[in-house]
Scaffold this active site. Structure first.
Site, PDB file in Angstrom:
ATOM      1  N   ASN A 232       0.849  -1.195   0.000  1.00  0.00           N
ATOM      2  CA  ASN A 232       0.000   0.000   0.000  1.00  0.00           C
ATOM      3  C   ASN A 232       0.879   1.237   0.000  1.00  0.00           C
ATOM      4  OD1 ASN A 232       0.597   0.788   2.831  1.00  0.00           O
ATOM      5  ND2 ASN A 232      -0.370  -1.186   3.247  1.00  0.00           N
TER       6      ASN A 232
ATOM      7  N   ASP B  75      -4.058  -9.511  13.032  1.00  0.00           N
ATOM      8  CA  ASP B  75      -4.170  -8.100  13.398  1.00  0.00           C
ATOM      9  C   ASP B  75      -3.224  -7.829  14.573  1.00  0.00           C
ATOM     10  OD1 ASP B  75      -5.097  -5.592  14.565  1.00  0.00           O
ATOM     11  OD2 ASP B  75      -6.705  -5.763  13.074  1.00  0.00           O
ATOM     12  N   ILE B  76      -2.189  -7.068  14.300  1.00  0.00           N
ATOM     13  CA  ILE B  76      -1.144  -6.848  15.311  1.00  0.00           C
ATOM     14  C   ILE B  76      -1.686  -6.009  16.462  1.00  0.00           C
ATOM     15  CG2 ILE B  76       1.170  -5.887  15.688  1.00  0.00           C
ATOM     16  CD1 ILE B  76       1.616  -6.484  12.631  1.00  0.00           C
TER      17      ILE B  76
ATOM     18  N   LYS C 267     -10.990  -3.503  18.358  1.00  0.00           N
ATOM     19  CA  LYS C 267      -9.612  -3.991  18.524  1.00  0.00           C
ATOM     20  C   LYS C 267      -9.129  -3.908  19.964  1.00  0.00           C
ATOM     21  CE  LYS C 267      -8.288  -2.961  13.796  1.00  0.00           C
ATOM     22  NZ  LYS C 267      -7.160  -3.228  12.904  1.00  0.00           N
TER      23      LYS C 267
END
Ligand code: C5P
Length: 411
Positions: free
Chosen positions: A214, A311-312, A348
């Site tokens: 990206n 997902d860190i 999250k």
């Protein structure tokens, strides 16, 4: 703290009564304390109360000529190991940031070469006002250390950040600043803290020559690492592939993929603060081809099967033994910024989300400037446009304040 000399400057706020308790605790630990009250400070607590507790004359007036002749503001500062401003009102902080010296307290603060610790206390709106934010950022750059403010019910009936830190937390901060291990040239509000930052994009291989990526430049993450280091933290920067130099004094771990970034991040724990500024690829190629994929025929379609990446941020934010006390994520959105970012904070498990609009044309992606909204448990703060460096310093300064509040809340 035995035999240490503290010069306490008491500003004009209702929290001034807590400073009396601070004096008692300092004296119990063997420190000697001298107090200077601003005109406002003396309206809330009498100089007599301070002189009884400190067993020293408390200085209150503007330039009391007699005291000037007897002791002088230079001597007051020379004879101290540390200056503590508690409560530090919005007005007093503004004067300090400007270098004004129109009374004894501000003259001492301008003339000193000693470390200064400020415990801000004010109404939540005054604390959030851009003028105060600017002043705090300036004072931090000048090397002033901060403790608090805390979040809670205020004397004015409102709720939010602005309560002066409790005496126990101020005492801890004083002990930290007097500790010779943390008083070197790099001493700052994050001295002794470990900060973990992810930065840049990830590259997810499709075959040996192609990858998914990206447009993240890593500028924001690297700016955060520089700022954390400048504020005295021990910093680990886990960076995806970027064209940026390593920030000086920072441990940099270079990775390519989201899986590598997760592993490097977990290996860098424990940390006090984790900031996930990386634009981690959400997907990777489900099967990385061992050889370069061939074009079957002209105009033919090819299908790429994607698998989800870990997902860190969500992993770091899970309640666990090594969860950093403050976990901060970023949300780059092109629509419904605040709603999406707030939902992301909850989903999250992050403590804070830094939301920014990355619609092409805003310049946020790859540019040097940004405009963010800080989403915390207490609500949304709209920050003005600023450079990524300035945003980084302000965010880390806020994080340092929050850490000291968390510590006092735990006590
Ligand atoms: O991509 P998304 O908008 O979900 O990213 C929000 C936050 O989550 C960012 O802080 C980003 O660094 C983090 N993130 C992560 N691991 C992922 C995806 C996002 O740490 N796989």
């Amino acid at each position: 703290m035995q035999n240490k000399r503290i010069l306490l400057i008491v500003g004009g706020g209702i929290a001034a009564y807590k400073s009396l308790e601070l004096v008692r605790r300092l004296k119990e630990r063997g420190a000697s304390v001298r107090a200077i009250l601003t005109k406002g400070g003396a309206e809330f607590v009498t100089p007599l109360s301070f002189s009884v507790l400190t067993e020293e004359k408390a200085f209150a007036d503007l330039f009391d000529l007699k005291d000037e002749a007897e002791i002088g503001h230079i001597r007051l500062s020379r004879e101290a190991d540390l200056i503590v401003v508690a409560p530090a009102t919005a007005d007093l902080l503004a004067k300090m940031a400007q270098g004004l010296a129109d009374d004894l307290a501000t003259a001492v603060l301008l003339a000193t070469d000693k470390r200064v610790l400020a415990a801000p206390a004010m109404n939540v709106r005054m604390w959030q006002h851009p003028a105060t934010r600017r002043n705090i950022a300036t004072l931090r750059t000048d090397g002033i250390a901060f403790v608090g403010p805390d979040e809670g019910e205020m004397a004015c009936g409102e709720y939010g950040l602005g309560r002066m830190a409790e005496p126990a937390a101020i005492l801890d901060a004083i002990a930290g600043l007097l500790d010779t291990k943390t008083t070197g040239p790099l001493a700052g509000p994050l001295s002794g803290r470990r900060v973990l930052i992810t930065s840049g994009p990830t590259h997810e291989p499709i075959d040996p020559v192609r990858y998914l990526a990206n447009r993240s430049s890593g500028k924001q993450g690297h700016a955060l690492a520089r700022a954390a280091s400048a504020l005295g933290a021990e910093v680990t920067l886990v960076s995806g592939p970027v064209a940026l130099p390593d920030p000086p004094g920072v441990r940099v771990v270079r990775v390519e993929t989201a899986h590598e970034m997760l592993a490097a991040t977990l290996a860098a724990l424990p940390a006090d603060i984790a900031i996930c500024a990386a634009a981690v690829a959400d997907w990777r190629a489900a099967d990385e081809a061992p050889q370069k994929l061939k074009k079957e025929r002209e105009g033919g379609e090819a299908k790429l099967l994607l698998a989800q990446n870990p997902d860190i941020l969500a992993t770091l934010a899970k309640p666990a033994l090594k969860r950093p006390r403050l976990v901060i994520g970023f949300a780059a959105e092109t629509e419904n910024l605040i709603e999406n970012a707030s939902a992301k904070r909850r989903a999250k498990g992050a403590d804070w989300i830094v939301a920014n609009d990355v619609w092409p044309g805003t310049g946020a992606m790859g540019g040097d400037h940004t405009q963010i909204h800080l989403i915390t448990g207490a609500g949304v703060e709209d920050w003005p446009p600023m450079s990524k460096d300035e945003m980084a310093t302000r965010l880390l300064a806020r994080a340092a304040d929050a850490l000291s509040s968390l510590r006092s809340a735990a006590e």
